[in-house]
Motif scaffolding. Structure first.
Motif, short mmCIF file in Angstrom:
data_model
loop_
_atom_site.label_atom_id
_atom_site.label_comp_id
_atom_site.label_asym_id
_atom_site.label_seq_id
_atom_site.Cartn_x
_atom_site.Cartn_y
_atom_site.Cartn_z
N TRP A 1 0.86 -1.18 0.00
CA TRP A 1 0.00 0.00 0.00
C TRP A 1 0.90 1.22 0.00
CZ3 TRP A 1 -1.03 -4.27 2.98
CH2 TRP A 1 -2.25 -4.90 2.76
N ASN A 2 0.56 2.19 -0.83
CA ASN A 2 1.35 3.41 -0.91
C ASN A 2 0.42 4.62 -0.96
OD1 ASN A 2 3.02 5.44 -3.06
ND2 ASN A 2 4.08 4.69 -1.27
N GLU A 3 0.75 5.60 -0.15
CA GLU A 3 0.01 6.87 -0.12
C GLU A 3 0.96 7.97 -0.55
OE1 GLU A 3 -2.34 9.68 3.05
OE2 GLU A 3 -0.55 8.61 3.68
N THR A 4 0.55 8.76 -1.53
CA THR A 4 1.37 9.88 -1.97
C THR A 4 0.53 11.14 -1.94
OG1 THR A 4 0.88 9.33 -4.26
CG2 THR A 4 2.98 8.55 -3.38
N THR A 5 0.22 11.62 -0.75
CA THR A 5 -0.44 12.92 -0.60
C THR A 5 0.64 13.88 -0.13
OG1 THR A 5 -1.16 12.27 1.62
CG2 THR A 5 -2.75 11.99 -0.18
N ASN A 6 0.56 14.40 1.06
CA ASN A 6 1.59 15.29 1.57
C ASN A 6 2.87 14.51 1.87
OD1 ASN A 6 2.68 17.75 2.49
ND2 ASN A 6 2.14 17.26 4.59
N THR A 7 2.73 13.27 2.31
CA THR A 7 3.87 12.40 2.57
C THR A 7 3.85 11.24 1.59
OG1 THR A 7 2.61 11.07 4.12
CG2 THR A 7 3.83 12.93 5.05
N ASN A 8 4.87 10.41 1.64
CA ASN A 8 4.93 9.18 0.85
C ASN A 8 5.12 8.05 1.85
OD1 ASN A 8 5.63 6.96 -0.72
ND2 ASN A 8 6.73 8.19 -2.20
N ARG A 9 4.01 7.34 2.13
CA ARG A 9 4.04 6.27 3.13
C ARG A 9 3.74 4.95 2.46
NH1 ARG A 9 1.19 7.53 8.53
NH2 ARG A 9 3.24 8.47 8.84
N THR A 10 4.48 3.91 2.84
CA THR A 10 4.31 2.58 2.28
C THR A 10 4.13 1.56 3.40
OG1 THR A 10 5.72 3.15 0.38
CG2 THR A 10 5.37 0.81 0.82
N TYR A 11 3.16 0.68 3.21
CA TYR A 11 2.98 -0.50 4.06
C TYR A 11 3.11 -1.73 3.18
CZ TYR A 11 0.81 2.26 7.84
OH TYR A 11 0.55 3.14 8.85
N VAL A 12 3.65 -2.81 3.75
CA VAL A 12 3.76 -4.08 3.04
C VAL A 12 3.18 -5.17 3.92
CG1 VAL A 12 5.38 -5.82 2.13
CG2 VAL A 12 5.82 -3.39 1.74
N ARG A 13 2.43 -6.10 3.29
CA ARG A 13 1.97 -7.30 3.97
C ARG A 13 2.53 -8.48 3.21
NH1 ARG A 13 -4.13 -8.10 5.54
NH2 ARG A 13 -3.45 -7.25 7.53
N LEU A 14 3.43 -9.22 3.85
CA LEU A 14 4.04 -10.39 3.24
C LEU A 14 3.05 -11.55 3.24
CD1 LEU A 14 7.58 -10.28 4.87
CD2 LEU A 14 6.91 -9.46 2.60
#
Length: 159
Positions: A143-156
């Motif tokens: 999952w990636n969010e690119t609004t004001n920040t760039n945040r990534t989550y990963v589920r293996l």
């Protein structure tokens, strides 16, 4: 130079396909790309066309989920359990993050697993992607969010 040979059309007899998304993958593990149609409105209905290896497909009957309320789900494909067959992944990223998986049975049908939820809230700006991030042959979720920040989550994949 590449060229293509166009084959005759293949029509489905059912009507009302405007809400379906078409995907591709090898759901039976024979090395050929199959077609997958998925509708996520209030219901979740899946059809599969198994490749015959000559540009035609054998169309299978519908598979329905019993739960309602699928309009916010995105459908993705990947080999979640590493068995060489394409599985289906549904992910909802509204305020919550809920994931369902349909494991390929190798014959164009799927075994549906229960919901997996994230406890955090605020997923509406995230895009969900698939890929094998740790190289173990199984599809993971990103999952990636690119609004004001760039945040990534990963589920293996744990299958």
């Amino acid at each position: 130079m590449s060229t293509f040979t166009f084959l005759p059309k293949q029509d489905r007899s059912e009507r009302g396909w405007s809400d379906y998304e078409v995907l591709t993958g090898d759901v039976n593990g024979d090395g050929r790309t199959d077609l997958i149609w998925n509708e996520t409105t209030d219901t979740n209905r899946t059809y599969v066309g198994l490749s015959n290896g000559n540009g035609t497909f054998t169309f299978l009957g519908a598979q329905d989920r019993s739960e309602r309320g699928w309009s916010d789900y995105e459908v993705l494909t990947g080999d979640v359990n590493g068995d060489g067959r394409t599985d289906l992944i549904w992910n909802e990223t509204t305020d919550t993050n809920r994931t369902y998986v349909g494991l390929s049975n190798g014959n164009g049908t799927f075994t549906f697993l229960g919901a997996q939820d994230r406890s955090e809230r605020g997923w509406s700006n995230y895009d969900v992607l698939t890929g094998d991030v740790n190289g173990n042959g199984r599809t993971d979720l990103i999952w990636n969010e690119t609004t004001n920040t760039n945040r990534t989550y990963v589920r293996l994949s744990a299958l």
